[in-house]
Enzyme design. Structure first.
Site, PDB file in Angstrom:
ATOM      1  N   GLU A 245     -63.086  18.825 -75.222  1.00  0.00           N
ATOM      2  CA  GLU A 245     -61.911  18.930 -74.363  1.00  0.00           C
ATOM      3  C   GLU A 245     -62.319  19.072 -72.899  1.00  0.00           C
ATOM      4  OE1 GLU A 245     -57.966  21.800 -73.707  1.00  0.00           O
ATOM      5  OE2 GLU A 245     -59.197  21.995 -75.514  1.00  0.00           O
ATOM      6  N   HIS A 341     -55.068  10.147 -44.464  1.00  0.00           N
ATOM      7  CA  HIS A 341     -53.779   9.451 -44.449  1.00  0.00           C
ATOM      8  C   HIS A 341     -52.859   9.976 -43.350  1.00  0.00           C
ATOM      9  CE1 HIS A 341     -54.866   7.794 -48.387  1.00  0.00           C
ATOM     10  NE2 HIS A 341     -53.781   7.059 -48.366  1.00  0.00           N
TER      11      HIS A 341
END
Length: 386
Positions: A245, A341
């Site tokens: 996992e 950005h």
């Protein structure tokens, strides 16, 4: 974008990657914004994925699976990350839930459940976390009491990924309240069992396309052969599967970080400021160069962990170290990419904005960063102890 060779993957793996990429670009990316608004993915998408052989790829044909190896499921996880998809939860279904049933289920149970999971007819979830327990699995309060040829389950689970779509749930229960971790057992509950119900679909700060639910069990009668493995060994089974996992978290963090960098490189090449491309500023170029170098290290580390796992040599400490490192790496990368950005990075319609909030959970689920450090520290301190 330039990247290191990956000799771990064969030509068959890469051909499969092309197939998965087409599926993601056709069936997932165009609809993901809609699924984010709905806080879930239609189950028809699961069935189409099953038809394409994209679910439970490692599962042997004798159990109803495609009969591949785990690297095929890794490719599905990576390609979902490439398009920024947080739903559907194929990786959890295929790589985390299915192994418990395949490894510890009775032949009857496996025949009933596994083919339906591989086909996408049934969606899988695992129910461990409870209100007030968090990472302390030994403290769970959901009880299972033997009653003839059934077990009767009562309790509540929360933060359950795939919870609203789930048809089959692996549930951690206390079968002996006095034994702590040694009193935990695992059961398979199907959604059609009387007494099972779902609460609200939880609205998170990120990963909005991934349905996450509260689950309730009120006198749910579960056939005795739905006990996974032996009574009282559930905690051991959980620990055995946690390495895989946590490796899966490393895989998805690496792929999502690579996608964030790719989006950002394209953005700064198009965006202009002060009469030139943002990509032409030295600060931008140096930031991107540094991130690219970090991601090459991350890719080499991730593939090394995959290689160790495929050889049966990845232990709990190694998986925890990888989960810690890659989840922290993703956080650094999306933060830097959002900054490049500018103001648009804060706008939800830009993928980097969504990736920024989606990334935050990676340092929490499958064991928090603090738990990872504790596992690693125990091993390190034991090694250097006089």
């Amino acid at each position: 974008m330039r990247s290191l060779p990956r000799p771990l993957f064969s030509a068959d793996h890469e051909a499969f990657r092309d197939q998965v990429r087409r599926f993601c670009e056709r069936e997932i990316a165009p609809h993901h914004a809609e699924w984010e608004s709905a806080h879930g993915v239609p189950k028809s998408v699961w069935q189409r994925a099953g038809e394409q052989g994209l679910l439970c790829c490692w599962l042997p044909e004798a159990d109803g699976g495609p009969g591949g190896d785990l690297l095929f499921d890794v490719i599905v996880c990576e390609e979902l990350g490439r398009v920024g998809a947080t739903g559907p939860g194929f990786p959890l279904h295929s790589v985390i839930v299915t192994p418990y049933i395949a490894h510890h289920g009775t032949p009857t149970l496996k025949r009933k459940v596994l083919p339906r999971m591989a086909s996408g007819e049934w969606v899988g979830a695992i129910a461990m976390t409870e209100p007030g327990t968090g990472s302390d699995l030994a403290a769970i309060r959901t009880r299972a009491v033997r009653d003839g040829d059934h077990w009767v389950i009562n309790g509540q689970k929360t933060f359950i990924t795939n919870g609203h779509n789930a048809d089959v749930i692996v549930v951690a229960c206390k079968t002996d309240a006095e034994q702590g971790a040694k009193g935990v057992s695992l059961f398979v509950v199907t959604a059609d069992m009387p007494g099972f119900s779902r609460g609200r679909n939880l609205h998170k700060i990120g990963q909005h396309a991934q349905d996450t639910a509260e689950l309730f069990f009120e006198d749910v009668r579960v056939p005795a052969d739905h006990l996974l493995g032996e009574e009282g060994k559930g905690f051991r089974y959980l620990m055995q599967e946690l390495a895989q996992e946590r490796l899966l978290v490393s895989v998805q963090c690496q792929s999502r970080a690579e996608a964030a960098l790719e989006w950002t490189v394209k953005y700064v090449q198009e965006r202009k400021a002060f009469g030139q491309r943002v990509a032409d500023f030295q600060n931008t170029r140096f930031k991107l160069a540094g991130l690219w170098a970090e991601l090459q290290a991350g890719r080499a580390y991730c593939d090394q962990l995959l290689g160790l796992h495929m050889a049966g040599q990845l232990d709990a400490v190694g998986a925890s170290a990888g989960k810690l490192w890659h989840s922290e790496l993703l956080g650094r990368v999306v933060d830097e990419c959002l900054q490049l950005h500018g103001g648009y990075g804060y706008m939800h319609e830009y993928p980097i904005a969504r990736a920024f909030v989606d990334a935050r959970i990676e340092r929490i689920y499958a064991g928090t960063s603090e738990i990872m450090k504790e596992i690693i520290a125990r091993a390190v301190c034991d090694e250097v102890r006089p």
